[in-house]
Write a protein that holds these residues in place. Structure first.
Motif, short mmCIF file in Angstrom:
data_model
loop_
_atom_site.label_atom_id
_atom_site.label_comp_id
_atom_site.label_asym_id
_atom_site.label_seq_id
_atom_site.Cartn_x
_atom_site.Cartn_y
_atom_site.Cartn_z
N PHE A 33 -51.72 -28.86 -9.53
CA PHE A 33 -51.05 -29.61 -10.58
C PHE A 33 -51.71 -30.97 -10.71
N LYS A 34 -51.71 -31.51 -11.91
CA LYS A 34 -52.37 -32.80 -12.15
C LYS A 34 -51.55 -33.97 -11.61
N ASN A 37 -45.23 -35.12 -11.08
CA ASN A 37 -44.35 -34.92 -12.21
C ASN A 37 -44.56 -33.54 -12.83
N HIS A 38 -45.80 -33.11 -12.93
CA HIS A 38 -46.09 -31.80 -13.51
C HIS A 38 -45.59 -30.68 -12.61
N LYS A 39 -45.68 -30.86 -11.31
CA LYS A 39 -45.16 -29.86 -10.38
C LYS A 39 -43.65 -29.72 -10.56
N CYS A 40 -42.98 -30.83 -10.73
CA CYS A 40 -41.53 -30.80 -10.95
C CYS A 40 -41.19 -30.13 -12.27
N PHE A 41 -41.99 -30.43 -13.31
CA PHE A 41 -41.80 -29.77 -14.60
C PHE A 41 -41.91 -28.26 -14.45
N VAL A 81 -48.77 -30.44 -20.81
CA VAL A 81 -48.45 -29.42 -19.80
C VAL A 81 -48.93 -28.03 -20.20
N SER A 82 -49.74 -27.94 -21.25
CA SER A 82 -50.17 -26.63 -21.72
C SER A 82 -50.99 -25.88 -20.67
N TYR A 83 -51.70 -26.62 -19.80
CA TYR A 83 -52.48 -25.96 -18.76
C TYR A 83 -51.58 -25.22 -17.76
N ILE A 84 -50.31 -25.60 -17.72
CA ILE A 84 -49.33 -24.96 -16.84
C ILE A 84 -48.72 -23.72 -17.49
N GLY A 89 -52.50 -19.64 -17.93
CA GLY A 89 -52.39 -20.98 -17.35
C GLY A 89 -52.04 -20.93 -15.87
N LEU A 90 -51.72 -22.10 -15.32
CA LEU A 90 -51.53 -22.22 -13.88
C LEU A 90 -50.40 -21.33 -13.35
#
Length: 253
Positions: A33-34, A37-41, A81-84, A89-90
């Motif tokens: 994750f970048k 915050n993104h991990k939490c999302f 967050v599109s990469y997630i 995606g991730l």
């Protein structure tokens, strides 16, 4: 969306809560994750798509459960967050999600096992069925809800609660709509909740240790746990030994 809109959107009074696999914290901890915050999302996003799928909420107007609306609950910028969430995606790479146009529009219990009535199956049975559903409409399937162990169907969290934790959807709504909590607060709450399931007398840990485990600073832990405690979602005490305050001991209320 505000709290009332999300409550109407998720219909908690008529829906079933979902279990989240405990290994999600370890798996996400290893993922690229970048940001924290993104991990939490991603955690909040996975909870939400699991809830939508288990309750077959897509049977209504599908556009209200589009990926755009789901992401809008947590972030105003879909591109960030599109990469997630994108196809391939991730989360797809981690085998937590799968993009599909075959989504459930009903769920039922057969021999004590939950089954789903999928849109493509229904269209085959009733070719002239009038549904305002575009054949191009796609969802994210929560893979761990269906397949979890040895890649076998019926081993997911919809069928077995082994090594899982649960967040009541009303609490989910209260946390993600709180200006000072959001998906970060949900992630921290979810981890504490999981650990309190393991330690019935309370989960004992310092802010520094907890921050190292989940991937943030001890100040972040302090700010979010204080808010969670002020809102009555968790409570904490400190154990004293040799006249010194030891680790915080958390419990979920």
């Amino acid at each position: 969306m505000d709290k009332k809109e999300i409550e109407a959107w998720l219909n908690p009074s008529e829906c079933i809560n979902v279990q989240i696999p405990n290994e999600i914290f370890e798996d996400f901890g290893k993922a690229e994750f970048k940001s924290f915050n993104h991990k939490c999302f991603a955690y909040a996003y996975y909870y939400l798509i699991s809830y939508l799928y288990r309750n077959a909420l897509y049977k209504g107007r599908t556009e209200q459960y589009s990926q755009h609306n789901i992401i809008k609950v947590f972030t105003g910028n879909k591109t960030v967050v599109s990469y997630i969430t994108k196809n391939g995606g991730l989360l797809d790479q981690l085998d937590y999600t799968k993009t599909t146009t075959d989504y459930p529009i009903s769920s039922y219990i057969d021999d004590d096992v939950v089954e789903f009535g999928l849109i493509k199956e229904l269209r085959k049975k009733i070719p002239d069925l009038e549904l305002n559903h575009s054949p191009r409409f796609s969802i994210k399937e929560p893979v761990k809800g269906l397949v979890r162990f040895n890649r076998e169907y019926y081993t997911g969290t919809f069928y077995s609660f082994q090594n899982t934790h649960r967040i009541d959807v009303n609490r989910f709504i209260s946390i993600v709509t709180d200006d000072r909590l959001g998906h970060v607060g949900l992630f921290i709450y979810g981890y504490i909740s999981m650990m309190c399931d393991r330690f019935q007398s309370g989960y004992q840990i310092t802010n520094i240790e907890l921050g190292e485990i989940v991937g943030c600073s001890d100040r972040t832990i302090q700010n979010y746990t204080n808010r969670l405690e002020n809102l009555g979602f968790i409570e904490s005490t400190r154990r004293i030994f040799d006249n010194k305050l030891l680790h915080k001991v958390y419990s979920v209320r």
